[in-house]
Every structure is written in C-alpha cells, then in structure tokens.
Design an enzyme around this catalytic site. Sequence first.
Site, short mmCIF file in Angstrom:
data_model
loop_
_atom_site.label_atom_id
_atom_site.label_comp_id
_atom_site.label_asym_id
_atom_site.label_seq_id
_atom_site.Cartn_x
_atom_site.Cartn_y
_atom_site.Cartn_z
N ASP A 232 0.87 -1.26 -0.04
CA ASP A 232 -0.11 0.10 -0.02
C ASP A 232 0.90 1.16 0.11
O ASP A 232 2.11 1.14 0.46
CB ASP A 232 -0.82 -0.13 1.07
CG ASP A 232 -1.99 0.78 1.13
OD1 ASP A 232 -2.42 1.16 -0.01
OD2 ASP A 232 -2.83 1.35 2.10
N ASN B 149 -10.95 -2.72 -5.33
CA ASN B 149 -10.27 -1.81 -6.15
C ASN B 149 -10.62 -1.60 -7.60
O ASN B 149 -10.45 -0.59 -8.37
CB ASN B 149 -8.85 -2.32 -6.30
CG ASN B 149 -7.72 -2.13 -5.15
OD1 ASN B 149 -6.97 -2.62 -4.84
ND2 ASN B 149 -8.23 -1.17 -4.56
C1 IPE Z 1 -5.56 -2.60 -0.15
O1 IPE Z 1 -5.14 -1.25 -0.32
C2 IPE Z 1 -5.40 -3.39 -1.41
C3 IPE Z 1 -3.95 -3.56 -2.02
C4 IPE Z 1 -3.13 -3.24 -1.49
C5 IPE Z 1 -4.01 -4.23 -3.22
P1 IPE Z 1 -6.33 -0.12 -0.57
O2 IPE Z 1 -5.22 1.23 -0.63
O3 IPE Z 1 -7.11 -0.73 -1.68
O4 IPE Z 1 -7.08 -0.28 0.92
P2 IPE Z 1 -7.98 0.78 1.39
O5 IPE Z 1 -8.91 1.48 0.62
O6 IPE Z 1 -7.10 1.84 2.13
O7 IPE Z 1 -8.73 0.20 2.68
C1 IPE Z 2 -1.65 0.21 -3.42
O1 IPE Z 2 -1.35 1.40 -3.38
C2 IPE Z 2 -2.01 -0.56 -4.84
C3 IPE Z 2 -3.05 -0.95 -5.09
C4 IPE Z 2 -4.19 -0.65 -4.18
C5 IPE Z 2 -3.44 -1.30 -6.41
P1 IPE Z 2 -2.48 2.57 -3.37
O2 IPE Z 2 -3.13 2.86 -4.97
O3 IPE Z 2 -3.55 2.18 -2.49
O4 IPE Z 2 -1.86 3.86 -2.84
P2 IPE Z 2 -2.44 4.83 -1.86
O5 IPE Z 2 -3.02 3.91 -0.68
O6 IPE Z 2 -3.57 5.62 -2.19
O7 IPE Z 2 -1.42 5.89 -1.36
MG MG Z 3 -4.05 2.33 -0.62
#
Ligand code: IPE
Ligand code: IPE
Ligand code: MG
Length: 243
Positions: A16, A64
Amino acid sequence: MENCKQLPKHIGIIMDGNGRWAKERGLPRSLGHQEGAKNLKKLLYHMYERGIQYVSLYAFSTENFERNQKEVDFLMDLFVTLFHKELKSLKELGVKVVFSGRKAPLKEKVWNAMMELVDATKEGQKGVLNICLNYGGQYEIVDMVQKIARQVQEKQLKIEEITKEVVEQNLYQQLPPLDFVIRTSGERRTSNFMIYQAAYAEYYFPNIYFPDFQDSDFDEAILDFQNRNRRFGKNEADSRQAE
Ligand code: IPE
Ligand code: IPE
Ligand code: MG
C-alpha cells in the site's frame, strides 16, 4: 541470538501507498504503481533468498475495481506487462506462482497472462508466490461456502463431514496459515486480505510507502516478528500453570 529464531513460513504483503508516494512528488498515481512494481521485484528476490517459502501478495482487491477507470486500466495493463516480462526470471528463481481471486470481471488478456505465468512456473521448488488479484477475503469465504454447498447438494459430502479441513481444502489455494502480514504505508487495517488464513498472523505496519520499502526494512520487520510471543491461545511456554 535473533537469527536462531524461526522465520515466518508464510508472509503476506499488503503493498500500500503507491498513490501517496507519487502524490508527495507531484507525480501521477500511475508512476507510483510503476515504482511499486520495480520495488516488488527486488523485494521478492530478497525474501526468497532469506528463506521465506510462501509469499502472498495483495496486488488488487475486489473493491479496487471501484477506482476510476483510468487507474484500473493502467493497473491491469501493468499486470499483463509484468507477468510477461517476469515470467522467465520467476521460472529461473524456481518460484511457483499461483493466484487467488475471482475470474470475473477480469479481461481475457489479464486472465491469459495469469494462466501463462502459472503454467510456466508450475515446477518451481524454491517457494510459492500467491498473487491476490481481484481478491477479497469475504468473497473467498462466499466462494468456499458455495463450493461446499454444491458438494452437499450433489451428495459427495454430508453436512456433518464439513470440518475445518474441508473448509481449508475449498479456499482458493491450499497454503499454510499466514504467520506474518506486513502492510506498508502506515494504514492499520486488513482491507479484506486473507482474513481466514490470517487468524493467528502477527501484523506489522511500517510507516513507509511501498515503493520506498527496502530489503533492510524487510529485515527489520523479520527481527520484530522474531521477538514476538505467539501463543495461539495457549499458556506461555515458560509460564507456570495457574494455581
Ligand atoms: C488494499 O489497499 C489493496 C491492495 C494493497 C492491493 P487499498 O488502498 O485498496 O485499501 P484501503 O482502501 O485503504 O482500505
Ligand atoms: C496500493 O497503493 C496499490 C493498489 C491498491 C493496487 P494505493 O494505490 O492504494 O496507494 P495509496 O493508498 O492511494 O497511497
Ligand atoms: Mg491504498
């Protein structure tokens, strides 16, 4: 003494913080994902070199898909590119790739790239890489219940025969329980990641965005894990029984 202690057998990584990494630099989110992917390659080698046998990666959650279409499309294309590009090196490394998640609504090109990777690496002996893509822990439970219900309906199984083992045989993959889950970026939640398998996992939440998470940060995480006292509901090994 630390290195005498046990390594986690199965590690989960919730990668993340790619978006925030990019935002802090005034860059588009897509570049954050690209940097995350680069970092992942390095980290994967390091984890298997350190002797971790099972790695589960949270690459894309079922939720996602609710992100804007441009970001979803970018990520799907990135997966296809990466799976093609890294197929040879993963095979050489000896890692067997498996996937967890639902097929729909993944596009055919994504599904095909996933299946090619699975097929090319199926003989891998060094370790297992479970990629959670279009994955949600609650859906995995729903899908498991449906699979078992179907077996009951078709009289292959009696209701009384549904045990913990049967439940586990009907999850997406048959893997040992998660010992350790690392979620980068500072968020402290599971976001639907392997909620069944993580029943007794230790969690670790470094304040580092995934593209910046170095091998040395991983080593630090392992030291932290090795200093934890896992009890699994039992008495401490060295504690006196209550009188
Ligand atoms: C969890 O991260 C999913 C992945 C890292 C693939 P998200 O960024 O989607 O989770 P939330 O929305 O902060 O809970
Ligand atoms: C994790 O990074 C990757 C996926 C969820 C695919 P994020 O895209 O959630 O990055 P933040 O949380 O917005 O910084
Ligand atoms: Mg995220």
